[in-house]
Enzyme design. Structure first.
Site, PDB file in Angstrom:
ATOM      1  CB  CYS A  25      20.355  42.237  60.279  1.00  0.00           C
ATOM      2  SG  CYS A  25      19.574  43.546  58.820  1.00  0.00           S
ATOM      3  CE1 TYR A 185      12.762  45.065  57.838  1.00  0.00           C
ATOM      4  CE2 TYR A 185      14.044  44.035  56.179  1.00  0.00           C
ATOM      5  CZ  TYR A 185      14.013  43.802  57.261  1.00  0.00           C
ATOM      6  OH  TYR A 185      13.653  43.378  57.887  1.00  0.00           O
ATOM      7  NE  ARG A 232      18.597  39.792  48.792  1.00  0.00           N
ATOM      8  CZ  ARG A 232      19.097  38.775  49.944  1.00  0.00           C
ATOM      9  NH1 ARG A 232      18.810  38.755  51.683  1.00  0.00           N
ATOM     10  NH2 ARG A 232      19.706  38.159  49.473  1.00  0.00           N
TER      11      ARG A 232
END
Length: 364
Positions: A25, A185, A232
């Site tokens: 990121c 997440y 992932r």
């Protein structure tokens, strides 16, 4: 030829070597509109020039509320896809495969960017441009705002958002689409029994906790065309009774049946306050375990910093490829340096850089 520099073919895609760049990121969309900029072109393009086999974009949100911060990239609009297409063309023009990581941050969304925010951390207030977050329940990540629990209609929207993002990514030219189900997440939140305490068909048993991910994998595969689909995973929560490598291997097999082609194995992120025993290659054993137990192809990541170490990981069969993150930030030409150190003969050193070979001559 060293194992690190042998090509790898997945579906119809042949990747020139096993040294890849993971999603990292950048928090650099100053316009807050999710559109990648010149920063992303130069940042990602340098790795293709530097000899990487595959370059994966940062976590790219499938919806506005899926962003980690308001400075994240997205792919929920055609304008964003068009901007990504320029980045893809440059990466591919230098012989690397271009990948995009499709993500939704869930309860860890709407945060201050880690730099340029005057040291502020945690959730970005709605008054300052933040938004309501969502999750499997109303349990908040420590120090973050309370999320809204996703109902079935909300879950359906998440799946539809991933499908639409996959279509746009294919239009932009990406040959690898990576589904982000790691680092705490949204998809990892549903997988982890420490986070997902639902009692409906999306909680409880492993089959139920994996249901959202498998729906997303199927939706992305259906819209991916000839592109390769990665997932992932974080292979452990680093906490008792949490998500672990055994569950990861089982769900990886299910994901492969649903259309995933390859798996990128990291760890952690679901819950705060855990101790992670950092050391060189500390996550490689998790990749090796998932590879052996699930019978799937995997890439390893985590403090892989030199050529000999990377070669041993691939040559030993611990992983099929390595993802070089922080070391690539220090040296974007790490693959070219590794090729020289390992004696690999490659034909993709840019002509512009041939005057500065690795290792540097003593009189240079």
């Amino acid at each position: 030829m060293p194992a690190l520099f042998t090509p790898l073919t997945l579906r119809n895609l042949t990747i020139r070597n096993r040294v890849w760049i993971p999603a990292m990121c950048q928090y650099s969309v100053e316009a807050r509109d999710g559109v990648p900029t010149d920063w992303h072109l130069v940042h990602l393009g340098q790795f293709a020039i530097g000899g990487a086999g595959l370059v994966i974009s940062e976590a790219t949100a499938v919806s506005p509320e899926g962003r980690i911060s308001d400075r994240d990239t997205g792919i929920w609009t055609d304008e964003q896809a068009d901007a990504w297409a320029r980045v893809v063309r440059f990466i591919q023009s230098h012989g690397a495969a271009a990948g995009i990581q499709l993500g939704h941050a869930g309860r860890k969304a709407s945060t201050f960017a880690p730099w340029g925010s005057d040291g502020r951390r945690g959730s970005l207030p709605i008054a300052d441009g933040g938004w309501e977050t969502v999750g499997p329940t109303t349990d908040a990540f420590d120090g973050f705002a309370v999320p809204r629990e996703l109902d079935e209609a909300g879950i359906d929207r998440v799946v539809a958002d991933f499908a639409a993002a996959a279509r746009r990514a294919v239009t932009a030219g990406f040959s690898v689409l990576e589904i982000h189900a790691a680092h705490g997440y949204l998809l990892h939140q549903f997988l982890s029994p420490l986070v997902n305490t639902r009692t409906d068909s999306y909680g409880g048993s492993l089959e139920n906790r994996a249901r959202l991910l498998l729906r997303v994998v199927q939706a992305v595969r259906e819209n991916a065309g000839n592109s390769v689909v990665f997932v992932r995973f974080s292979a452990t929560d680093w906490a008792p009774d949490g998500w672990d490598e055994g569950q990861t291997a089982t769900v990886a097999r299910w994901a492969a049946d649903a259309g995933a082609d390859f798996f990128d194995i990291s760890t952690g992120g679901a819950i705060p306050g855990v101790e992670i025993p950092l050391s060189p290659g500390y996550q490689v054993p998790f990749a090796a375990s998932v590879r052996a137990a699930a019978g799937v192809g995997v890439a390893a990541v985590g403090l892989i910093t030199d050529a000999a170490q990377a070669e041993e990981i691939v040559a030993s069969g611990s992983a099929d490829a390595v993802l070089i993150g922080r070391e690539a930030l220090r040296d974007p030409h790490f693959p070219l340096r590794a090729a020289a150190e390992l004696g690999a003969r490659i034909d993709y050193v840019p002509g512009q850089y041939e005057r500065a070979p690795y290792p540097a001559p003593a009189n240079s």
